[in-house]
Design a protein around this motif. Structure first.
Motif, PDB file in Angstrom:
ATOM      1  N   ASN A  59      12.715   9.549   3.883  1.00  0.00           N
ATOM      2  CA  ASN A  59      13.827   9.253   3.952  1.00  0.00           C
ATOM      3  C   ASN A  59      14.934  10.561   3.463  1.00  0.00           C
ATOM      4  OD1 ASN A  59      12.971   8.187   1.507  1.00  0.00           O
ATOM      5  ND2 ASN A  59      14.866   8.001   0.833  1.00  0.00           N
ATOM      6  N   HIS A  60      15.532  10.907   4.467  1.00  0.00           N
ATOM      7  CA  HIS A  60      16.319  12.257   4.508  1.00  0.00           C
ATOM      8  C   HIS A  60      17.443  12.577   3.603  1.00  0.00           C
ATOM      9  CE1 HIS A  60      18.275  16.096   5.551  1.00  0.00           C
ATOM     10  NE2 HIS A  60      17.189  16.458   5.514  1.00  0.00           N
ATOM     11  N   GLY A  61      18.200  11.410   3.921  1.00  0.00           N
ATOM     12  CA  GLY A  61      19.783  11.480   3.274  1.00  0.00           C
ATOM     13  C   GLY A  61      20.657  10.183   3.526  1.00  0.00           C
ATOM     14  N   ASP A  62      21.882  10.202   2.973  1.00  0.00           N
ATOM     15  CA  ASP A  62      22.944   9.180   3.364  1.00  0.00           C
ATOM     16  C   ASP A  62      23.315   8.939   4.542  1.00  0.00           C
ATOM     17  OD1 ASP A  62      22.778   8.352   0.524  1.00  0.00           O
ATOM     18  OD2 ASP A  62      24.379   9.738  -0.089  1.00  0.00           O
ATOM     19  N   ASP A  63      23.283  10.045   5.501  1.00  0.00           N
ATOM     20  CA  ASP A  63      23.789  10.176   6.818  1.00  0.00           C
ATOM     21  C   ASP A  63      23.017   9.842   7.798  1.00  0.00           C
ATOM     22  OD1 ASP A  63      26.451  10.677   5.634  1.00  0.00           O
ATOM     23  OD2 ASP A  63      26.283  12.864   5.512  1.00  0.00           O
ATOM     24  N   ASP A  64      21.555   9.600   7.342  1.00  0.00           N
ATOM     25  CA  ASP A  64      20.254   9.671   8.307  1.00  0.00           C
ATOM     26  C   ASP A  64      19.910   8.271   8.232  1.00  0.00           C
ATOM     27  OD1 ASP A  64      20.130  12.466   8.826  1.00  0.00           O
ATOM     28  OD2 ASP A  64      19.833  12.550   6.924  1.00  0.00           O
ATOM     29  N   MET A  99      16.814  12.532  -0.724  1.00  0.00           N
ATOM     30  CA  MET A  99      15.639  12.868  -0.020  1.00  0.00           C
ATOM     31  C   MET A  99      14.692  12.392  -0.994  1.00  0.00           C
ATOM     32  SD  MET A  99      14.031  16.448   1.388  1.00  0.00           S
ATOM     33  CE  MET A  99      12.712  16.493  -0.080  1.00  0.00           C
ATOM     34  N   GLY A 100      13.882  11.285  -0.276  1.00  0.00           N
ATOM     35  CA  GLY A 100      12.774  10.550  -0.962  1.00  0.00           C
ATOM     36  C   GLY A 100      11.470  10.699  -0.034  1.00  0.00           C
ATOM     37  N   LEU A 101      10.414  10.068  -0.636  1.00  0.00           N
ATOM     38  CA  LEU A 101       9.142   9.977   0.152  1.00  0.00           C
ATOM     39  C   LEU A 101       8.533   8.667  -0.270  1.00  0.00           C
ATOM     40  CD1 LEU A 101       6.876  11.720   1.427  1.00  0.00           C
ATOM     41  CD2 LEU A 101       6.204  12.077  -0.603  1.00  0.00           C
ATOM     42  N   LEU A 102       8.196   8.305   0.996  1.00  0.00           N
ATOM     43  CA  LEU A 102       7.391   6.960   0.937  1.00  0.00           C
ATOM     44  C   LEU A 102       5.980   7.120   1.280  1.00  0.00           C
ATOM     45  CD1 LEU A 102       7.289   3.694   0.694  1.00  0.00           C
ATOM     46  CD2 LEU A 102       7.588   3.639   3.056  1.00  0.00           C
ATOM     47  N   TYR A 103       4.929   7.131   0.590  1.00  0.00           N
ATOM     48  CA  TYR A 103       3.669   7.554   0.789  1.00  0.00           C
ATOM     49  C   TYR A 103       2.550   6.507   0.803  1.00  0.00           C
ATOM     50  CZ  TYR A 103       1.926   8.081  -4.120  1.00  0.00           C
ATOM     51  OH  TYR A 103       1.707   7.798  -5.419  1.00  0.00           O
ATOM     52  N   GLY A 115       0.888  -1.249   0.069  1.00  0.00           N
ATOM     53  CA  GLY A 115       0.057  -0.158   0.054  1.00  0.00           C
ATOM     54  C   GLY A 115       0.838   1.251  -0.110  1.00  0.00           C
ATOM     55  N   TRP A 116       2.159   1.131   0.194  1.00  0.00           N
ATOM     56  CA  TRP A 116       3.043   2.377   0.322  1.00  0.00           C
ATOM     57  C   TRP A 116       3.658   2.463  -1.190  1.00  0.00           C
ATOM     58  CZ3 TRP A 116       3.300   5.760   4.359  1.00  0.00           C
ATOM     59  CH2 TRP A 116       2.418   5.344   5.507  1.00  0.00           C
ATOM     60  N   LYS A 117       4.253   3.489  -1.576  1.00  0.00           N
ATOM     61  CA  LYS A 117       4.918   3.659  -2.788  1.00  0.00           C
ATOM     62  C   LYS A 117       6.191   4.794  -2.674  1.00  0.00           C
ATOM     63  CE  LYS A 117       4.113   5.263  -7.613  1.00  0.00           C
ATOM     64  NZ  LYS A 117       3.060   5.645  -8.748  1.00  0.00           N
ATOM     65  N   GLN A 118       7.159   4.523  -3.073  1.00  0.00           N
ATOM     66  CA  GLN A 118       8.488   5.430  -3.091  1.00  0.00           C
ATOM     67  C   GLN A 118       8.697   6.387  -4.232  1.00  0.00           C
ATOM     68  OE1 GLN A 118      10.869   5.358  -0.370  1.00  0.00           O
ATOM     69  NE2 GLN A 118      12.035   6.985  -1.333  1.00  0.00           N
ATOM     70  N   VAL A 119       8.771   7.505  -4.069  1.00  0.00           N
ATOM     71  CA  VAL A 119       8.971   8.555  -5.063  1.00  0.00           C
ATOM     72  C   VAL A 119      10.437   9.259  -4.786  1.00  0.00           C
ATOM     73  CG1 VAL A 119       6.698   8.850  -5.478  1.00  0.00           C
ATOM     74  CG2 VAL A 119       7.735  10.175  -3.957  1.00  0.00           C
ATOM     75  N   GLY A 120      11.187   9.473  -5.506  1.00  0.00           N
ATOM     76  CA  GLY A 120      12.467  10.393  -5.255  1.00  0.00           C
ATOM     77  C   GLY A 120      13.530   9.080  -4.822  1.00  0.00           C
ATOM     78  N   PRO A 121      14.649   9.852  -4.909  1.00  0.00           N
ATOM     79  CA  PRO A 121      15.908   8.878  -4.343  1.00  0.00           C
ATOM     80  C   PRO A 121      15.981   8.241  -3.117  1.00  0.00           C
ATOM     81  CG  PRO A 121      16.558  11.088  -4.860  1.00  0.00           C
ATOM     82  CD  PRO A 121      15.008  11.218  -4.659  1.00  0.00           C
ATOM     83  N   GLY A 122      16.771   7.258  -2.940  1.00  0.00           N
ATOM     84  CA  GLY A 122      16.568   6.288  -1.709  1.00  0.00           C
ATOM     85  C   GLY A 122      15.436   5.264  -1.393  1.00  0.00           C
ATOM     86  N   SER A 123      15.425   4.872  -0.606  1.00  0.00           N
ATOM     87  CA  SER A 123      14.539   3.739  -0.329  1.00  0.00           C
ATOM     88  C   SER A 123      14.162   3.338   1.295  1.00  0.00           C
ATOM     89  CB  SER A 123      15.203   2.774  -0.833  1.00  0.00           C
ATOM     90  OG  SER A 123      15.996   2.010  -0.359  1.00  0.00           O
ATOM     91  N   ALA A 164      -1.573  17.199  -0.797  1.00  0.00           N
ATOM     92  CA  ALA A 164      -2.734  17.581  -1.555  1.00  0.00           C
ATOM     93  C   ALA A 164      -3.007  16.591  -2.736  1.00  0.00           C
ATOM     94  CB  ALA A 164      -2.707  18.733  -2.377  1.00  0.00           C
ATOM     95  N   GLU A 165      -2.059  16.080  -3.591  1.00  0.00           N
ATOM     96  CA  GLU A 165      -2.263  15.109  -4.680  1.00  0.00           C
ATOM     97  C   GLU A 165      -1.269  13.991  -4.488  1.00  0.00           C
ATOM     98  OE1 GLU A 165      -4.948  15.376  -6.309  1.00  0.00           O
ATOM     99  OE2 GLU A 165      -5.476  17.418  -5.917  1.00  0.00           O
ATOM    100  N   GLU A 166      -1.518  12.938  -5.197  1.00  0.00           N
ATOM    101  CA  GLU A 166      -0.291  11.961  -5.256  1.00  0.00           C
ATOM    102  C   GLU A 166       0.806  12.460  -5.792  1.00  0.00           C
ATOM    103  OE1 GLU A 166      -1.054   7.861  -5.983  1.00  0.00           O
ATOM    104  OE2 GLU A 166      -3.056   8.224  -6.899  1.00  0.00           O
ATOM    105  N   PRO A 167       1.955  12.203  -5.039  1.00  0.00           N
ATOM    106  CA  PRO A 167       3.348  13.010  -5.404  1.00  0.00           C
ATOM    107  C   PRO A 167       3.930  12.356  -6.404  1.00  0.00           C
ATOM    108  CG  PRO A 167       3.315  12.096  -3.473  1.00  0.00           C
ATOM    109  CD  PRO A 167       2.101  11.891  -3.562  1.00  0.00           C
ATOM    110  N   ASP A 168       4.800  12.926  -7.473  1.00  0.00           N
ATOM    111  CA  ASP A 168       5.683  12.126  -8.144  1.00  0.00           C
ATOM    112  C   ASP A 168       7.075  12.633  -7.819  1.00  0.00           C
ATOM    113  OD1 ASP A 168       5.644  14.675  -9.337  1.00  0.00           O
ATOM    114  OD2 ASP A 168       4.857  14.046 -11.393  1.00  0.00           O
ATOM    115  N   ASP A 169       7.093  13.395  -7.066  1.00  0.00           N
ATOM    116  CA  ASP A 169       8.485  14.000  -6.387  1.00  0.00           C
ATOM    117  C   ASP A 169       8.355  14.248  -4.914  1.00  0.00           C
ATOM    118  OD1 ASP A 169      10.213  16.384  -5.989  1.00  0.00           O
ATOM    119  OD2 ASP A 169      10.901  16.392  -7.739  1.00  0.00           O
ATOM    120  N   PRO A 170       9.243  13.847  -4.091  1.00  0.00           N
ATOM    121  CA  PRO A 170       9.238  14.330  -2.774  1.00  0.00           C
ATOM    122  C   PRO A 170       8.957  15.847  -2.562  1.00  0.00           C
ATOM    123  CG  PRO A 170      11.579  13.718  -3.468  1.00  0.00           C
ATOM    124  CD  PRO A 170      10.637  13.316  -4.588  1.00  0.00           C
TER     125      PRO A 170
END
Length: 221
Positions: A196-201, A59-63, A35-43, A94-100
């Protein structure tokens, strides 16, 4: 056959996807990303001990793509290694994102990082409302509750109130830089996401649950 059907029913009732506890419905059980979808870098990847998922890169986003949410209480169980680890919980996308970055400018981020400016500490509505104190505990599982009530967002961490923001009446700080969220109205219904914020997080999540907001009836004489 009857016994088999009963056994299947019991298994379905035991599934975190349908079990309700204290009115909360689990939409992220820390075991799958269904039910969750990743957009942007990382995972988001399964934790080494199988207890939740960890942020990787960004920086990515799981929504959560299955539905949007209006007035409700969102419970998030998370853990950070130390005060520098950074992530966030997005609400009212507001809408389904295609970019974090869409979530940044068309939703609100409730911050997770135990240092820095009060406008960007754990529990702050990022760059809009300060966290009054830090209540999270690095290295332990923490429970954040985000209450959405009309325009108002209120946040508690481990049972302690941390921040509250009402864009209709509270002063809105000016943007601090070019990447701060745009100062524009947000919808009161939208998607929920995890950053998911970055490589050091390195931040772990093992539960996201939602409960409809209980409205109190107006008092009458």
């Amino acid at each position: 056959m009857l016994l088999q059907s009963l056994m299947v029913s019991v298994v379905m009732l035991a599934s975190p996807a349908v079990v309700e506890e204290d009115g909360f419905r689990v939409i992220f059980d820390g075991k799958t990303l269904d039910g969750w979808k990743q957009v942007g870098p990382g995972s988001f990847e399964e934790a080494e001990d199988g207890d939740g998922f960890k942020t990787v890169g960004g920086m990515g986003l799981l929504y959560y793509e299955k539905e949007t949410f209006g007035d409700c209480v969102i419970r998030v169980v998370y853990k950070v290694g130390d005060e520098r680890d950074n992530a966030g919980v997005y609400v009212r996308i507001a809408e389904e994102p295609d970019d974090p970055w869409y979530a940044v400018h068309n939703g609100y981020e409730v911050q997770i990082v135990d240092r820095g400016s009060p406008l960007s500490q754990t529990g702050a509505i990022y760059s809009f409302a300060e966290a009054k104190k830090i209540e999270s505990r690095p290295g332990e599982w923490n429970t954040m509750e985000i209450t959405l009530d009309g325009e108002v967002i209120a946040v508690s961490v481990n049972g302690e109130a941390v921040s509250r923001f009402d864009p209709t009446s509270d002063p809105i700080p000016p943007p601090r830089n070019d990447i701060d969220p745009k100062r524009q109205p947000r919808k009161t219904r939208g998607y929920i996401g995890l950053q998911n914020h970055g490589d050091d997080d390195l931040v772990y999540f093992k539960e996201v649950s939602v409960r409809p907001l209980e409205k109190q009836a107006d008092a009458t004489d």
